[in-house]
Design an enzyme around this catalytic site. Sequence first.
Site, PDB file in Angstrom:
ATOM      1  N   CYS A 109       0.227  -2.498  -1.970  1.00 52.54           N
ATOM      2  CA  CYS A 109       0.262  -3.760  -1.335  1.00 52.54           C
ATOM      3  C   CYS A 109       1.175  -4.755  -1.976  1.00 52.54           C
ATOM      4  CB  CYS A 109      -1.104  -4.346  -1.073  1.00 52.54           C
ATOM      5  SG  CYS A 109      -1.959  -3.359  -0.078  1.00 52.54           S
ATOM      6  N   CYS A 190       1.233  -3.402   3.595  1.00 55.37           N
ATOM      7  CA  CYS A 190      -0.042  -4.371   3.371  1.00 55.37           C
ATOM      8  C   CYS A 190       0.203  -5.554   2.440  1.00 55.37           C
ATOM      9  CB  CYS A 190      -1.251  -3.615   2.950  1.00 55.37           C
ATOM     10  SG  CYS A 190      -0.959  -2.633   1.561  1.00 55.37           S
TER      11      CYS A 190
END
Length: 295
Positions: A109, A190
């Site tokens: 992420c 993400c």
Amino acid sequence: MPLHDPKYNKNCQIFAISSVKVLISTGLLVLFMMCAAPLRAHLGTTPNIKHIVMGRCFNYVTLVNPGGRFDCEEIWRAFEEAVLRQASCEVAAEHYRRMFRAMPQTGTCDRFLLWSKTRKLIQDYAAVARHLWTLEDTLAGYMFNDLIWCSQQEDSDFDFGSCPEWSACLHHPVHSLWRQASKNFAEMACGNVTVLLNGSIEKAFNRNSMFGSVELDNLNPQRVNYVNIKVVSNLDGPFIESCGRGSIADLIHILQARGFRWTCSDNDRILTMLQCVHKPEHRACRTCADAHPVN
Ligand SMILES: *[C@@H]1O[C@H](CO)[C@@H](O)[C@H](O)[C@H]1NC(C)=O
Ligand SMILES: *[C@@H]1O[C@H](CO)[C@@H](O)[C@H](O)[C@H]1NC(C)=O
């Protein structure tokens, strides 16, 4: 991406250059014939594609990203199965399902970097911003970057003679692979996602680009914390689009409507400095030290 932007038409340039050569060497008649069948005669499958793809795969799993359990032979077989013996304009993204199943990946992420029409700059950027992860850093992107391939229905091999222009096809084998790879990549994104767009062109955000037609729609607002847009123009301009102006405003509207948080900057220092590496004498690259030289 590589070739992964459908509007990025390297082949038009090649066509234009070769047209000039033909004009000079063989005269108007041949040029006329080429224009009568524009873009028909086209680059075929990249020579040695199997060696290139397999070599890149082994390089990736051994040196670039060791630890991943990928079976390069199996990936190649699934790739051949998707492409060979298919009409060159009828390879849909779904044909690659088995191949992508053989190369599952997850990214970290906050590191996802999406881009459109900033191909040259992105290579420099990826080299210095090592933590950022682009589609070309995934196994699929790494293996197929810059390659061309197609086959014919009656052929059990690739067509090395010519492949269709991908704008001429509904399901172009190269385009379909990049569509699927881009979709997977965006779905996986993400945390903070960075988007790099080109402020020196009209429609920096283009709904027909891979970013505008595939990646944007597959970003998940539940997984993505911020979409941080960076608009970068050439040092010499033109300065056509910027945050809140032109198509970037449309992008921001779409992001807002879908519930994303976003930021936008159009004077990222790192990106300017990267361009300055190639043009240190440019006035935009002068520093305070240049203005007050110490003797
Ligand atoms: C913007 O696009 C133009 C035209 O494709 C290209 O020549 C230029 O390098 C791009 N600029 C940046 C900063 O990527
Ligand atoms: C994510 O982006 C926001 C907005 O630019 C920033 O304030 C925050 O620090 C970023 N978080 C990470 C982990 O990079």
